[in-house]
Motif scaffolding. Structure first.
Motif, PDB file in Angstrom:
ATOM      1  N   PHE A 174      60.158  38.415  29.836  1.00  0.00           N
ATOM      2  CA  PHE A 174      58.721  38.589  30.044  1.00  0.00           C
ATOM      3  C   PHE A 174      58.392  39.965  30.625  1.00  0.00           C
ATOM      4  CE2 PHE A 174      58.195  33.805  30.235  1.00  0.00           C
ATOM      5  CZ  PHE A 174      57.466  33.750  29.063  1.00  0.00           C
ATOM      6  N   TYR A 175      59.392  40.846  30.690  1.00  0.00           N
ATOM      7  CA  TYR A 175      59.137  42.179  31.236  1.00  0.00           C
ATOM      8  C   TYR A 175      58.067  42.931  30.440  1.00  0.00           C
ATOM      9  CZ  TYR A 175      62.977  42.207  34.614  1.00  0.00           C
ATOM     10  OH  TYR A 175      63.787  41.955  35.692  1.00  0.00           O
ATOM     11  N   PHE A 176      58.057  42.753  29.113  1.00  0.00           N
ATOM     12  CA  PHE A 176      57.058  43.457  28.296  1.00  0.00           C
ATOM     13  C   PHE A 176      55.649  43.009  28.665  1.00  0.00           C
ATOM     14  CE2 PHE A 176      57.313  39.535  25.970  1.00  0.00           C
ATOM     15  CZ  PHE A 176      56.088  39.397  25.338  1.00  0.00           C
ATOM     16  N   LEU A 177      55.485  41.701  28.879  1.00  0.00           N
ATOM     17  CA  LEU A 177      54.174  41.182  29.261  1.00  0.00           C
ATOM     18  C   LEU A 177      53.831  41.594  30.688  1.00  0.00           C
ATOM     19  CD1 LEU A 177      51.854  39.463  28.187  1.00  0.00           C
ATOM     20  CD2 LEU A 177      52.993  37.452  29.115  1.00  0.00           C
ATOM     21  N   PHE A 178      54.838  41.632  31.540  1.00  0.00           N
ATOM     22  CA  PHE A 178      54.675  42.068  32.922  1.00  0.00           C
ATOM     23  C   PHE A 178      54.127  43.496  32.968  1.00  0.00           C
ATOM     24  CE2 PHE A 178      56.943  44.154  36.573  1.00  0.00           C
ATOM     25  CZ  PHE A 178      56.202  43.582  37.583  1.00  0.00           C
ATOM     26  N   TYR A 179      54.644  44.358  32.092  1.00  0.00           N
ATOM     27  CA  TYR A 179      54.172  45.737  32.103  1.00  0.00           C
ATOM     28  C   TYR A 179      52.819  45.867  31.422  1.00  0.00           C
ATOM     29  CZ  TYR A 179      54.537  50.726  32.673  1.00  0.00           C
ATOM     30  OH  TYR A 179      54.309  52.011  33.080  1.00  0.00           O
ATOM     31  N   LEU A 180      52.530  44.993  30.461  1.00  0.00           N
ATOM     32  CA  LEU A 180      51.193  45.002  29.865  1.00  0.00           C
ATOM     33  C   LEU A 180      50.137  44.750  30.932  1.00  0.00           C
ATOM     34  CD1 LEU A 180      51.393  43.162  26.412  1.00  0.00           C
ATOM     35  CD2 LEU A 180      50.738  45.529  26.836  1.00  0.00           C
ATOM     36  N   LEU A 181      50.453  43.889  31.909  1.00  0.00           N
ATOM     37  CA  LEU A 181      49.511  43.618  32.992  1.00  0.00           C
ATOM     38  C   LEU A 181      49.281  44.856  33.851  1.00  0.00           C
ATOM     39  CD1 LEU A 181      50.570  40.061  34.206  1.00  0.00           C
ATOM     40  CD2 LEU A 181      48.445  40.711  33.099  1.00  0.00           C
ATOM     41  N   ARG A 182      50.274  45.724  33.918  1.00  0.00           N
ATOM     42  CA  ARG A 182      50.084  46.960  34.661  1.00  0.00           C
ATOM     43  C   ARG A 182      49.184  47.931  33.898  1.00  0.00           C
ATOM     44  NH1 ARG A 182      53.792  48.919  38.568  1.00  0.00           N
ATOM     45  NH2 ARG A 182      54.877  47.211  39.577  1.00  0.00           N
ATOM     46  N   ILE A 183      49.231  47.858  32.572  1.00  0.00           N
ATOM     47  CA  ILE A 183      48.384  48.729  31.757  1.00  0.00           C
ATOM     48  C   ILE A 183      46.949  48.221  31.768  1.00  0.00           C
ATOM     49  CG2 ILE A 183      47.983  49.607  29.425  1.00  0.00           C
ATOM     50  CD1 ILE A 183      51.008  49.431  28.970  1.00  0.00           C
ATOM     51  N   PHE A 184      46.787  46.916  31.527  1.00  0.00           N
ATOM     52  CA  PHE A 184      45.464  46.295  31.531  1.00  0.00           C
ATOM     53  C   PHE A 184      45.248  45.626  32.890  1.00  0.00           C
ATOM     54  CE2 PHE A 184      46.925  46.405  27.155  1.00  0.00           C
ATOM     55  CZ  PHE A 184      45.840  46.971  26.499  1.00  0.00           C
ATOM     56  N   LYS A 185      45.179  46.420  33.946  1.00  0.00           N
ATOM     57  CA  LYS A 185      45.174  45.889  35.296  1.00  0.00           C
ATOM     58  C   LYS A 185      43.791  45.546  35.823  1.00  0.00           C
ATOM     59  CE  LYS A 185      45.311  50.585  37.211  1.00  0.00           C
ATOM     60  NZ  LYS A 185      46.067  51.519  38.061  1.00  0.00           N
ATOM     61  N   TRP A 186      42.734  45.958  35.099  1.00  0.00           N
ATOM     62  CA  TRP A 186      41.399  45.649  35.581  1.00  0.00           C
ATOM     63  C   TRP A 186      41.057  44.204  35.256  1.00  0.00           C
ATOM     64  CZ3 TRP A 186      42.855  50.027  32.969  1.00  0.00           C
ATOM     65  CH2 TRP A 186      42.844  51.208  33.714  1.00  0.00           C
ATOM     66  N   PRO A 187      40.330  43.513  36.130  1.00  0.00           N
ATOM     67  CA  PRO A 187      40.028  42.094  35.901  1.00  0.00           C
ATOM     68  C   PRO A 187      39.396  41.817  34.543  1.00  0.00           C
ATOM     69  CG  PRO A 187      39.405  42.737  38.122  1.00  0.00           C
ATOM     70  CD  PRO A 187      39.814  43.998  37.416  1.00  0.00           C
ATOM     71  N   GLU A 188      38.540  42.748  34.062  1.00  0.00           N
ATOM     72  CA  GLU A 188      37.856  42.529  32.792  1.00  0.00           C
ATOM     73  C   GLU A 188      38.813  42.607  31.600  1.00  0.00           C
ATOM     74  OE1 GLU A 188      37.069  44.818  35.000  1.00  0.00           O
ATOM     75  OE2 GLU A 188      35.225  44.041  35.929  1.00  0.00           O
ATOM     76  N   SER A 189      39.951  43.270  31.762  1.00  0.00           N
ATOM     77  CA  SER A 189      40.859  43.476  30.628  1.00  0.00           C
ATOM     78  C   SER A 189      42.149  42.673  30.737  1.00  0.00           C
ATOM     79  CB  SER A 189      41.201  44.971  30.499  1.00  0.00           C
ATOM     80  OG  SER A 189      41.862  45.433  31.671  1.00  0.00           O
ATOM     81  N   VAL A 190      42.296  41.877  31.799  1.00  0.00           N
ATOM     82  CA  VAL A 190      43.514  41.087  31.959  1.00  0.00           C
ATOM     83  C   VAL A 190      43.715  40.146  30.778  1.00  0.00           C
ATOM     84  CG1 VAL A 190      44.557  39.212  33.293  1.00  0.00           C
ATOM     85  CG2 VAL A 190      43.663  41.207  34.465  1.00  0.00           C
ATOM     86  N   ILE A 191      42.632  39.544  30.293  1.00  0.00           N
ATOM     87  CA  ILE A 191      42.727  38.603  29.169  1.00  0.00           C
ATOM     88  C   ILE A 191      43.240  39.293  27.916  1.00  0.00           C
ATOM     89  CG2 ILE A 191      40.336  38.980  28.433  1.00  0.00           C
ATOM     90  CD1 ILE A 191      42.214  35.630  28.397  1.00  0.00           C
ATOM     91  N   LEU A 192      42.933  40.573  27.765  1.00  0.00           N
ATOM     92  CA  LEU A 192      43.406  41.326  26.596  1.00  0.00           C
ATOM     93  C   LEU A 192      44.916  41.519  26.646  1.00  0.00           C
ATOM     94  CD1 LEU A 192      42.727  42.910  24.023  1.00  0.00           C
ATOM     95  CD2 LEU A 192      42.360  44.930  25.449  1.00  0.00           C
ATOM     96  N   GLY A 193      45.443  41.855  27.834  1.00  0.00           N
ATOM     97  CA  GLY A 193      46.873  42.076  27.967  1.00  0.00           C
ATOM     98  C   GLY A 193      47.696  40.799  27.944  1.00  0.00           C
ATOM     99  N   THR A 194      47.159  39.705  28.476  1.00  0.00           N
ATOM    100  CA  THR A 194      47.931  38.467  28.578  1.00  0.00           C
ATOM    101  C   THR A 194      47.799  37.565  27.355  1.00  0.00           C
ATOM    102  OG1 THR A 194      46.080  37.434  29.746  1.00  0.00           O
ATOM    103  CG2 THR A 194      47.814  38.413  31.081  1.00  0.00           C
ATOM    104  N   VAL A 195      46.627  37.560  26.735  1.00  0.00           N
ATOM    105  CA  VAL A 195      46.375  36.659  25.608  1.00  0.00           C
ATOM    106  C   VAL A 195      46.064  37.427  24.327  1.00  0.00           C
ATOM    107  CG1 VAL A 195      44.926  34.798  24.739  1.00  0.00           C
ATOM    108  CG2 VAL A 195      45.526  34.865  27.156  1.00  0.00           C
ATOM    109  N   GLY A 196      45.199  38.426  24.421  1.00  0.00           N
ATOM    110  CA  GLY A 196      44.713  39.110  23.233  1.00  0.00           C
ATOM    111  C   GLY A 196      45.796  39.764  22.404  1.00  0.00           C
ATOM    112  N   ILE A 197      46.524  40.712  22.981  1.00  0.00           N
ATOM    113  CA  ILE A 197      47.531  41.462  22.225  1.00  0.00           C
ATOM    114  C   ILE A 197      48.672  40.566  21.742  1.00  0.00           C
ATOM    115  CG2 ILE A 197      49.291  43.270  22.427  1.00  0.00           C
ATOM    116  CD1 ILE A 197      47.366  44.849  24.128  1.00  0.00           C
TER     117      ILE A 197
END
Length: 272
Positions: A87-110
């Motif tokens: 899950f490291y790739f997803l873990f780092y996606l959260l660092r890229i999309f770290k703003w609350p409004e974009s968390v859904i994009l990094g965790t679910v969207g992409i």
């Protein structure tokens, strides 16, 4: 034109099946089903082996490890949470999309978009061509996916977290910027040591996770110390649906100090 070509290719396929081998259905599907059952049976067998050979007490290890580990302590000051390596790739996606409004994009969207595209590939590209040099788009897409996953996994594996000691060193600057009292300073030290900056940010320190808010100006909301104490003890009771874990291991004095710190946090220089 396309349908005529498809019919032609289907006829070629049928002839090859008659002369060279068996059709995919039902023979290959039957083999896949059997193999799937074997894999699931092995997983279930390993799960049973792990469960029934391990003891019921924490730390009692069986053939494949203990059934229970030590009870998690949400108030720990030394544990830095990390995901499993896959899950490291997803873990780092959260660092890229770290703003609350974009968390859904990094965790679910992409991840969802990538999965849909993967499922759609057999339906979008139905050519019989199998040579890689004749399929540049598919080859380039596969290489890009592999490279992206590799880079994100590496970045996630090497990402550094703020340790409690490093955060604790920031407390004097927090005291100066916020004008904290002695009690508020004690609360700031608890805040830094309890790992709160693993989810929250405070005056630029920390990492926002799961939409956890910036607490730099929490006191400007004028919620009151009792609200802060109740929220620390049971976040979901005060704020239904809150993913924040309860912090039930503090003393009454520590709750008061933490609440004082949060209520005195009104932004740099007390919001002035």
């Amino acid at each position: 034109m396309a349908s005529g070509e498809q019919r032609k290719q289907f006829e070629v396929y049928k002839k090859r099946v008659k002369t060279r081998g068996k059709p995919f259905f039902p023979y290959a599907m039957f083999h896949d089903t059997i193999m799937s059952l074997v894999v699931v049976s092995v997983i279930v067998g390993l799960a049973c082996l792990w469960y029934f050979t391990a003891g019921e007490e924490p730390g009692d290890s069986g053939v494949l490890g203990p059934r229970y580990a030590e009870e998690a302590d949400p108030g720990t000051t030394s544990f830095v949470p990390r995901p499993d390596w896959y899950f490291y790739f997803l873990f780092y996606l959260l660092r890229i999309f770290k703003w609350p409004e974009s968390v859904i994009l990094g965790t679910v969207g992409i991840p969802t978009i990538a999965l849909i595209l993967l499922i759609a590939v057999p339906f979008l590209d139905r050519r019989p061509e199998r040579r890689l040099v004749r399929r540049p788009v598919a080859v380039v897409a596969a290489l890009l996916v592999i490279a992206s996953m590799g880079v994100l996994t590496y970045k996630g594996a090497t990402a550094k977290e703020s340790l409690p000691g490093e955060t604790l060193a920031l407390v004097p600057s927090w005291v100066e910027q916020q004008g904290l009292s002695a009690e508020g300073q004690k609360g700031a030290e608890i805040f830094a040591q309890a790992g709160c900056t693993s989810c929250h940010t405070y005056l630029g320190a920390g990492t926002p996770n799961l939409g956890a808010p910036d607490l730099s100006a929490e006191g400007a909301k004028n919620r009151g110390k009792q609200w802060q104490i109740d929220h620390l003890k049971c976040p979901s009771c005060v704020n239904p649906g809150s993913p924040m874990p309860p912090f039930a291991n503090f003393t009454d004095e520590q709750y008061d100090q933490l609440a004082a710190f949060l209520e005195e946090s009104k932004g740099p220089k007390g919001g002035g």
